[in-house]
Design an enzyme around this catalytic site. Structure first.
Site, mmCIF file in Angstrom:
data_model
loop_
_atom_site.group_PDB
_atom_site.id
_atom_site.type_symbol
_atom_site.label_atom_id
_atom_site.label_comp_id
_atom_site.label_asym_id
_atom_site.label_seq_id
_atom_site.Cartn_x
_atom_site.Cartn_y
_atom_site.Cartn_z
ATOM 1 N NE ARG A 40 -3.655 -2.069 2.520
ATOM 2 C CZ ARG A 40 -4.165 -2.575 3.542
ATOM 3 N NH1 ARG A 40 -3.390 -2.545 4.769
ATOM 4 N NH2 ARG A 40 -4.922 -3.604 3.584
ATOM 5 C CG PHE A 96 -10.681 -7.908 -6.243
ATOM 6 C CD1 PHE A 96 -11.719 -9.047 -6.434
ATOM 7 C CD2 PHE A 96 -10.140 -7.359 -7.475
ATOM 8 C CE1 PHE A 96 -12.142 -9.449 -7.383
ATOM 9 C CE2 PHE A 96 -10.282 -8.040 -8.723
ATOM 10 C CZ PHE A 96 -11.349 -9.073 -8.651
ATOM 11 C CG ASP A 115 -15.099 -5.667 -2.131
ATOM 12 O OD1 ASP A 115 -13.944 -5.647 -1.905
ATOM 13 O OD2 ASP A 115 -16.047 -6.209 -2.003
ATOM 14 C CB SER A 116 -18.591 -8.357 -5.159
ATOM 15 O OG SER A 116 -17.667 -9.034 -4.260
ATOM 16 C CB ALA A 118 -13.587 -6.781 -9.638
ATOM 17 C CG ASP A 143 -5.218 -7.607 -2.976
ATOM 18 O OD1 ASP A 143 -4.724 -8.503 -3.211
ATOM 19 O OD2 ASP A 143 -5.323 -7.043 -1.771
ATOM 20 C CB CYS A 173 -3.336 -13.356 -1.576
ATOM 21 S SG CYS A 173 -5.116 -13.766 -1.859
HETATM 22 N N1 SAH Z 1 -7.168 -5.124 -1.312
HETATM 23 C C1 SAH Z 1 -7.778 -5.598 -0.034
HETATM 24 C C2 SAH Z 1 -8.100 -6.762 0.352
HETATM 25 C C3 SAH Z 1 -8.872 -7.613 -0.583
HETATM 26 S S1 SAH Z 1 -9.562 -9.062 0.020
HETATM 27 C C4 SAH Z 1 -6.972 -4.718 1.182
HETATM 28 O O1 SAH Z 1 -6.010 -4.273 0.910
HETATM 29 O O2 SAH Z 1 -7.634 -4.789 2.205
HETATM 30 C C5 SAH Z 1 -10.623 -9.504 -1.404
HETATM 31 C C6 SAH Z 1 -11.745 -8.709 -1.564
HETATM 32 O O3 SAH Z 1 -12.572 -9.139 -2.773
HETATM 33 C C7 SAH Z 1 -13.048 -8.755 -0.533
HETATM 34 O O4 SAH Z 1 -13.236 -7.705 0.069
HETATM 35 C C8 SAH Z 1 -14.224 -9.403 -1.501
HETATM 36 O O5 SAH Z 1 -15.494 -8.847 -1.024
HETATM 37 C C9 SAH Z 1 -13.783 -8.961 -2.519
HETATM 38 N N2 SAH Z 1 -14.262 -9.820 -3.800
HETATM 39 C C10 SAH Z 1 -14.534 -11.012 -4.044
HETATM 40 N N3 SAH Z 1 -14.994 -11.617 -5.157
HETATM 41 C C11 SAH Z 1 -15.309 -10.226 -5.731
HETATM 42 C C12 SAH Z 1 -15.462 -10.025 -7.274
HETATM 43 N N4 SAH Z 1 -16.053 -11.040 -8.104
HETATM 44 N N5 SAH Z 1 -15.803 -8.525 -7.500
HETATM 45 C C13 SAH Z 1 -15.287 -7.675 -6.621
HETATM 46 N N6 SAH Z 1 -15.111 -8.100 -5.440
HETATM 47 C C14 SAH Z 1 -14.984 -9.106 -5.021
#
Ligand code: SAH
Length: 398
Positions: free
Chosen positions: A216, A232, A254-255, A284, A302, A342
């Site tokens: 970050r 995400f 984010d979803s 996303a 991410d 991840c």
């Molecule tokens: N980048 C974040 C962590 C990401 S965790 C940070 O720095 O804190 C992954 C995230 O993806 C979760 O919040 C989850 O709700 C979201 N997610 C999962 N599938 C998704 C999709 N198809 N579209 C958008 N978001 C999604």
């Protein structure tokens, strides 16, 4: 007391990985045990010719034993105190234990801290404990006592967040909740001087993705004057850093509607005067497909772990390829792409190949600026390479 500990004997030549200190024993390596063992029980492991080799927690899945020690030592309170103190001393050396700018960090990172199945995250004066195995769950009273002894008055509560990670949480009566201290479910923490509300009761994992702290910061470094898309985004970690770094605008996707609310809340916490930030609760994949070209010049991808198991690898790689291909196609000339995986089941090379394929489809000129990973409070046990789960690339796209 050792007489009560069951003995598990390995098949011939199945001790090689244990001799190299790998902490997992798969069911296929086991010849027999001197009595039936229960999920969570401590067992001693012997080679086929009867030599003691390790002591660990029995599990019910394909990992039959998670090794806690290669010595015949008692896993009592003083053992737990020593292990937790060792982990704490490392974080102290990393400058994390008394840093007013960053008061959240990972204290125990499973195998990386010699404690398979255990995660402990520190959020200011709160500790959130996550058990991934019955053995660790059964040890929570000892772990709690060891934590209290290590931190003293600096800790005011310990919360158990294991319902979602324990294989048989309901059957063994595991419920999330306060293990010790004042009942609380959220706190505002500092990370590199920025503020984030962490809700460990409602949130994903232990409430916050501590592992992206350094990445970050790098986003903040590149954000100046850029239009940033953070996909995400969860609670908006990358977005808040991009805004502090002087981004012209930030869009967080984010979803989960709850995640977007939290991201917006964290943006307000840090910039009460208002900034150019927009949160969008949508998929996303859909967003990347539908968005215009040339809208953004810094994009963060991410996603959650697409592959939880090796079986799911092909689908996961395809997922990485799809989102990266959209980003390459649409990012402005001179844009910077931060792309992560991840998934533990996908290695660095596989991820890089997926991103390579996506770049090739777009035909853009792409250069690797940085190769990223998890921070030092998520250490990788060199004998357990599976522990290196976070992989990231920073790419310059012309
Ligand atoms: N980048 C974040 C962590 C990401 S965790 C940070 O720095 O804190 C992954 C995230 O993806 C979760 O919040 C989850 O709700 C979201 N997610 C999962 N599938 C998704 C999709 N198809 N579209 C958008 N978001 C999604």
């Amino acid at each position: 007391m050792n007489k009560d500990i069951p003995r598990i004997y390995l098949k011939k030549n199945k001790e090689e990985s244990l001799k190299r200190f790998h902490p997992w024993i798969f069911t296929g390596a086991i010849a027999r045990s001197d009595r039936p063992v229960n999920d969570g029980e401590i067992a001693d492991i012997y080679t086929s010719d009867g030599q003691f080799i390790a002591r660990g927690h029995c599990g019910a899945g394909s990992i039959a034993v998670r090794v806690l020690t290669f010595c015949q030592e008692s896993l009592d309170l003083s053992w737990w105190k020593r292990r937790i103190l060792t982990a704490y001393t490392l974080r102290e050396q990393l400058g994390l234990t008394k840093n007013p700018d960053t008061d959240c960090y990972r204290l125990i990172h499973g195998e990386g801290d010699g404690l398979p199945g255990l995660v402990i995250d520190i959020y200011g004066r709160y500790a959130v404990v996550q058990a991934h195995s019955t053995g660790i769950y059964d040890a929570l009273p000892l772990i709690t006592e060891a934590l209290v002894s290590c931190y003293g008055e600096r800790l005011i509560a310990i919360y158990n967040k294991s319902e979602g990670t324990l294989p048989h949480a309901l059957e063994i009566g595991c419920q999330d909740g306060c293990l010790w201290g004042v009942p609380a479910h959220s706190s505002v923490v500092f990370e590199n001087g920025l503020r984030f509300e962490v809700n460990w009761r409602e949130g994903q994992k232990t409430g916050f993705f501590i592992d992206q702290r350094e990445n970050r910061s790098l986003v903040g470094h590149y954000a100046s004057g850029r239009d940033v898309l953070n996909t995400f985004c969860y609670t908006g970690g990358f977005s808040v850093y991009a805004l502090r770094g002087g981004a012209r605008s930030v869009t967080s996707v984010d979803s989960s509607g709850k995640a977007i609310e939290l991201a917006e809340h964290n943006v307000r916490l840090n910039f009460p005067e208002g900034v150019s930030h927009q949160g969008i609760a949508t998929d996303a994949f859909d967003y990347l497909r539908a968005m215009n070209e040339d809208q953004f010049d810094l994009i963060i991808l991410d996603p959650p772990a697409f592959a939880k198991h090796h079986r799911a690898t092909a689908n996961a790689l395809n997922g990485y390829k799809r989102i990266n291909a959209q980003a390459f196609r649409k990012i402005r000339k001179g844009g910077i792409l931060f792309t992560f995986s991840c998934s533990q089941a996908i290695n660095r090379e596989q991820f890089r190949n997926a991103v390579f394929s996506a770049a090739a489809i777009s035909g853009r000129n792409v250069r690797i600026l940085h190769q990223l990973t998890q921070p030092a409070d998520h250490p990788v046990n060199i004998y357990h390479p599976e522990g290196e789960y976070l992989k990231g690339l920073v790419l310059y796209v012309e």
